[in-house]
Design a protein around this motif. Sequence first.
Motif, short mmCIF file in Angstrom:
data_model
loop_
_atom_site.label_atom_id
_atom_site.label_comp_id
_atom_site.label_asym_id
_atom_site.label_seq_id
_atom_site.Cartn_x
_atom_site.Cartn_y
_atom_site.Cartn_z
N ALA A 1 0.99 4.10 -2.98
CA ALA A 1 0.14 5.24 -2.64
C ALA A 1 0.51 6.46 -3.49
O ALA A 1 1.68 6.84 -3.57
CB ALA A 1 0.27 5.57 -1.15
N LEU B 1 -6.69 -2.40 8.35
CA LEU B 1 -6.09 -1.70 7.21
C LEU B 1 -7.16 -1.02 6.38
O LEU B 1 -6.96 0.09 5.86
CB LEU B 1 -5.30 -2.69 6.33
N ILE C 1 0.84 -1.20 0.00
CA ILE C 1 0.00 0.00 0.00
C ILE C 1 0.88 1.25 0.00
O ILE C 1 0.65 2.20 -0.77
CB ILE C 1 -0.96 0.01 1.21
N ASN C 2 1.89 1.27 0.85
CA ASN C 2 2.76 2.44 0.93
C ASN C 2 3.59 2.64 -0.32
O ASN C 2 3.86 3.77 -0.75
CB ASN C 2 3.67 2.35 2.17
N LEU D 1 -9.64 1.66 1.87
CA LEU D 1 -9.59 0.94 0.60
C LEU D 1 -10.85 0.10 0.38
O LEU D 1 -11.46 -0.40 1.34
CB LEU D 1 -8.37 0.02 0.56
N THR E 1 -8.04 2.12 8.14
CA THR E 1 -6.93 3.08 8.15
C THR E 1 -6.75 3.76 6.80
O THR E 1 -6.58 4.98 6.70
CB THR E 1 -5.62 2.39 8.55
N TYR E 2 -6.80 2.96 5.75
CA TYR E 2 -6.50 3.48 4.41
C TYR E 2 -7.74 3.75 3.56
O TYR E 2 -7.63 4.33 2.47
CB TYR E 2 -5.58 2.51 3.67
#
Length: 426
Positions: free
Chosen positions: A185, A214, A181-182, A220, A217-218
């Motif tokens: 991004a 996750l 993910i990082n 998605l 948090t993100y």
Amino acid sequence: MKPTTFAIRGAVCFSTAPEKLTCFENAFVICQNGRTVGVFPQLPAQFDGIPVRDVGEQLVIPGMNDLHLHAPQYAFHGMYMDLELLEWLNQVTFPEEARYRDLSYARKAYSIFAEDLQKSATTRACIFATLHVEATELLMDLMENTGLRTYIGKVNMDRNGTAELQEESAAVSTKDTIRWINDTAEKYENVKPILTPRFTPSCTDALMHALAELQKTYGLPVQSHLSENQSEIAWVHELCPNTSFYGEAYDQFGLFGGINCPTIMAHCVYSSDAEISLMKKRGVFIAHCPQSNTNLSSGIAPARRYLDEGLRIGLGTDIAGGHSLSMLRAIADAIQVSKLRWRLVDDSLKPLSLEEAFYMATMGGGAFFGNVGTFMENYEFDALILDDSILRHPQPLTARERLERLIYLSDDRCITGKYVSGNKIF
């Protein structure tokens, strides 16, 4: 510099509702800043002088949206079609996906996939990769360059895989997912990440808990599989005795739709009344995959019921359970299997019409991506140009008849033009 405003002139067909297919024998579709202005029999005066791509008698239709396919499986599409789901996974799919730890193989295989998808009727897609971070990022790089809009997921699976294709633990899977993910991004214009627990049998409760965190948090979206095969459903019941139906195995972790968790569940062949009710309540998108469900002897999903009850439903090719990338073929398959279901399973559910299956391939699936899948005002301008001139016929045909013919013949070589958000792919 690309023109920000242009028109395509041809025979135009597009959906405005599940049962409504609007067709013009000769019209202009206008794009302005990547969005559709509308369809007009004559070019409005305020657009005099804009560039016009005149395609003559060719058909102009919205782009098509594939809600479910597996990029690593494209390497063996059209093979091993005599197996059912679980043996197909263990004997063929898992060994093939394990090869993607080798980046040189991944590049070769994914390059073929990306090139073929770019040429197809698909303008947007939701794609499974494998559990390998580096190979998944390679796929994302390749798909970015196609100009298509896609969600791509690094697969999570920490149980019931093979020695070669299984993550060491929930902790390792989570760590790799965060790294992926990082890494990606804000990297791409056309590609976005999507959380991808393969299916409940492949993910421990610890991993599902971590993915739920996750997701929060993100922010998605999520994609997975649901109620595809009766043996699979029985297996899920054994693995999750605290749940009353398959969908609850995801919902107990908050990974089954809702305002903040857009979710696609592929197949839904044997969803119970309770599961259907929860999918509708949570706004889960169903990816109906008729060709795969036929090839793997899974069954026939009640697409008619899902449409009639107002659930969100689109189509998926499900490569390589499905053997063809063609979304035109997916439309024809959806209609055909609905006729078999009506005749052999439940005669209270009438077959799908051409209008309804076309809607599922365009507006139905397009809704997952936003205002996508039609030529109504302010929808993103995704378009296909189809040339059927090599298909000879003695009688005059309407635009709708020509479209139906192309759908059933399903030859993607008829595609002579393709646009995504107003950007010309070819």
